[in-house]
Design a protein around this motif. Sequence first.
Motif, mmCIF file in Angstrom:
data_model
loop_
_atom_site.group_PDB
_atom_site.id
_atom_site.type_symbol
_atom_site.label_atom_id
_atom_site.label_comp_id
_atom_site.label_asym_id
_atom_site.label_seq_id
_atom_site.Cartn_x
_atom_site.Cartn_y
_atom_site.Cartn_z
ATOM 1 N N TYR A 199 8.896 -2.927 27.161
ATOM 2 C CA TYR A 199 8.739 -3.996 26.183
ATOM 3 C C TYR A 199 9.778 -5.095 26.337
ATOM 4 C CZ TYR A 199 5.501 -0.853 23.807
ATOM 5 O OH TYR A 199 4.444 -0.036 23.502
ATOM 6 N N GLU A 200 10.870 -4.831 27.015
ATOM 7 C CA GLU A 200 11.938 -5.818 27.144
ATOM 8 C C GLU A 200 11.733 -6.772 28.314
ATOM 9 O OE1 GLU A 200 15.718 -3.952 27.229
ATOM 10 O OE2 GLU A 200 15.546 -3.102 25.207
ATOM 11 N N SER A 201 11.450 -6.219 29.500
ATOM 12 C CA SER A 201 11.352 -7.079 30.685
ATOM 13 C C SER A 201 10.052 -6.896 31.468
ATOM 14 C CB SER A 201 12.547 -6.830 31.609
ATOM 15 O OG SER A 201 12.619 -5.464 31.980
ATOM 16 N N GLY A 202 9.120 -6.116 30.934
ATOM 17 C CA GLY A 202 7.860 -5.891 31.633
ATOM 18 C C GLY A 202 6.951 -7.106 31.606
ATOM 19 N N LYS A 203 6.062 -7.200 32.589
ATOM 20 C CA LYS A 203 5.084 -8.287 32.648
ATOM 21 C C LYS A 203 3.852 -7.901 31.823
ATOM 22 C CE LYS A 203 6.411 -9.912 37.255
ATOM 23 N NZ LYS A 203 5.947 -10.154 38.642
ATOM 24 N N ARG A 204 3.281 -8.884 31.159
ATOM 25 C CA ARG A 204 2.121 -8.598 30.327
ATOM 26 C C ARG A 204 0.994 -8.010 31.182
ATOM 27 N NH1 ARG A 204 -1.556 -12.328 26.192
ATOM 28 N NH2 ARG A 204 -2.244 -10.532 24.951
ATOM 29 N N SER A 205 0.403 -6.945 30.689
ATOM 30 C CA SER A 205 -0.636 -6.226 31.424
ATOM 31 C C SER A 205 -1.737 -5.849 30.436
ATOM 32 C CB SER A 205 -0.065 -4.970 32.078
ATOM 33 O OG SER A 205 1.080 -5.290 32.855
ATOM 34 N N ILE A 206 -2.977 -6.186 30.789
ATOM 35 C CA ILE A 206 -4.101 -5.983 29.870
ATOM 36 C C ILE A 206 -5.212 -5.209 30.557
ATOM 37 C CG2 ILE A 206 -5.807 -7.093 28.380
ATOM 38 C CD1 ILE A 206 -3.963 -9.547 28.322
ATOM 39 N N THR A 207 -5.680 -4.171 29.905
ATOM 40 C CA THR A 207 -6.790 -3.360 30.411
ATOM 41 C C THR A 207 -7.823 -3.201 29.309
ATOM 42 O OG1 THR A 207 -5.279 -2.079 31.830
ATOM 43 C CG2 THR A 207 -7.439 -1.115 31.370
ATOM 44 N N GLU A 208 -9.063 -3.590 29.587
ATOM 45 C CA GLU A 208 -10.164 -3.382 28.644
ATOM 46 C C GLU A 208 -10.951 -2.152 29.073
ATOM 47 O OE1 GLU A 208 -11.017 -7.956 27.121
ATOM 48 O OE2 GLU A 208 -12.410 -7.017 28.547
ATOM 49 N N TYR A 209 -11.538 -1.443 28.108
ATOM 50 C CA TYR A 209 -12.273 -0.230 28.447
ATOM 51 C C TYR A 209 -13.472 -0.027 27.521
ATOM 52 C CZ TYR A 209 -10.121 1.948 24.366
ATOM 53 O OH TYR A 209 -9.732 2.233 23.079
ATOM 54 N N LYS A 210 -14.411 0.766 27.991
ATOM 55 C CA LYS A 210 -15.566 1.189 27.193
ATOM 56 C C LYS A 210 -15.920 2.612 27.595
ATOM 57 C CE LYS A 210 -19.700 -0.424 28.144
ATOM 58 N NZ LYS A 210 -20.873 -1.343 28.225
ATOM 59 N N VAL A 211 -16.009 3.511 26.618
ATOM 60 C CA VAL A 211 -16.375 4.897 26.901
ATOM 61 C C VAL A 211 -17.864 4.962 27.230
ATOM 62 C CG1 VAL A 211 -16.492 7.236 25.989
ATOM 63 C CG2 VAL A 211 -14.557 5.774 25.387
ATOM 64 N N LEU A 212 -18.197 5.599 28.354
ATOM 65 C CA LEU A 212 -19.588 5.748 28.785
ATOM 66 C C LEU A 212 -20.158 7.115 28.429
ATOM 67 C CD1 LEU A 212 -19.367 4.139 32.349
ATOM 68 C CD2 LEU A 212 -20.071 3.034 30.218
ATOM 69 N N GLU A 213 -19.367 8.167 28.658
ATOM 70 C CA GLU A 213 -19.806 9.532 28.367
ATOM 71 C C GLU A 213 -18.618 10.359 27.900
ATOM 72 O OE1 GLU A 213 -22.658 11.418 31.225
ATOM 73 O OE2 GLU A 213 -22.147 9.680 32.460
ATOM 74 N N GLU A 214 -18.888 11.342 27.062
ATOM 75 C CA GLU A 214 -17.846 12.266 26.624
ATOM 76 C C GLU A 214 -18.245 13.688 26.972
ATOM 77 O OE1 GLU A 214 -17.339 11.439 22.466
ATOM 78 O OE2 GLU A 214 -15.620 10.128 22.862
ATOM 79 N N PHE A 215 -17.258 14.448 27.460
ATOM 80 C CA PHE A 215 -17.449 15.850 27.794
ATOM 81 C C PHE A 215 -16.503 16.669 26.918
ATOM 82 C CE2 PHE A 215 -18.013 13.120 31.549
ATOM 83 C CZ PHE A 215 -19.376 13.294 31.735
ATOM 84 N N GLU A 216 -16.476 17.956 27.133
ATOM 85 C CA GLU A 216 -15.678 18.805 26.256
ATOM 86 C C GLU A 216 -14.202 18.417 26.236
ATOM 87 O OE1 GLU A 216 -14.801 23.559 25.441
ATOM 88 O OE2 GLU A 216 -16.229 22.953 26.976
ATOM 89 N N ASN A 217 -13.650 18.197 27.397
ATOM 90 C CA ASN A 217 -12.218 17.878 27.482
ATOM 91 C C ASN A 217 -11.922 16.534 28.143
ATOM 92 O OD1 ASN A 217 -11.360 20.453 26.399
ATOM 93 N ND2 ASN A 217 -11.984 21.340 28.362
ATOM 94 N N TYR A 218 -12.963 15.811 28.534
ATOM 95 C CA TYR A 218 -12.774 14.582 29.292
ATOM 96 C C TYR A 218 -13.697 13.479 28.785
ATOM 97 C CZ TYR A 218 -10.928 18.082 32.585
ATOM 98 O OH TYR A 218 -10.243 19.116 33.156
#
Length: 254
Positions: free
Chosen positions: A125-144
């Motif tokens: 948070y102090e010196s890192g470069k801004r980084s953006i990731t968008e996501y959308k869940v497609l499928e859900e399994f028992e543990n993943y």
Amino acid sequence: MKARMLADEVEIIYEDDDFIVLNKPAGILTIPDRFASAIPNLYDILKREYGKIFVVHRLDKETSGVICFAKNEEAHADLSEKFEEHDVNKIYYALIMGHLRNKEGRIDLPLSENPKVPGTMRVDYESGKRSITEYKVLEEFENYSLVEVRPLTGRMHQIRVHFKAIGHPLAIDSVYGNKSEIFLSEIKKKYKPKESEPERPLMSRLTLHALKLGFFHFRKKEYIEFEAKLPKDFESLLKQLRKHSLKNIDKIKA
């Protein structure tokens, strides 16, 4: 165009006078290793085939999928600028641990190199470069969960670090997660491997695949987009998860 193969079963998805787009197999480097130059890599393979070649972007060694190289300085300068200006459309498939509360969202966390572990990244948070990731869940399994991911910036290990930071690392990631392989016996409850031979993993590399890459072609004056089909190990893992490890909600509706 009909796909053709380079050495080491590297598929050429597209080629013109300016660019060559490949489906990179997992386990092969994008560029030469600085300590072991003899390790197979896409740059050397292309250089032997074409003479001069220009690196535009990279994929981690254990990430499969679509990657583009430039054939001349003009094409290299143009596409490199598009990457710098975040004017390239990139879509990945990632299999992550657990289930996300928000089925669509944005991860906006600054990243920098981790001085304590060379070659890795961390949230800073102090010196890192801004980084953006968008996501959308497609499928859900028992543990993943299978997630479609759009990195809007291009920091090293961005997807891996971002999902780790929100408590859902990649299903297989020996650096930022806690697993290096997934076995059928973990998914199929009543499955018992043969005692006479060790069980082989369904997948033993990063559960990350660069699915699509699109950009405006400076010479053709049109938008072009390419897709790299999932490799067999990723497809096989998803097939077994769909068969033996579905959550109550089979698929997330768009």
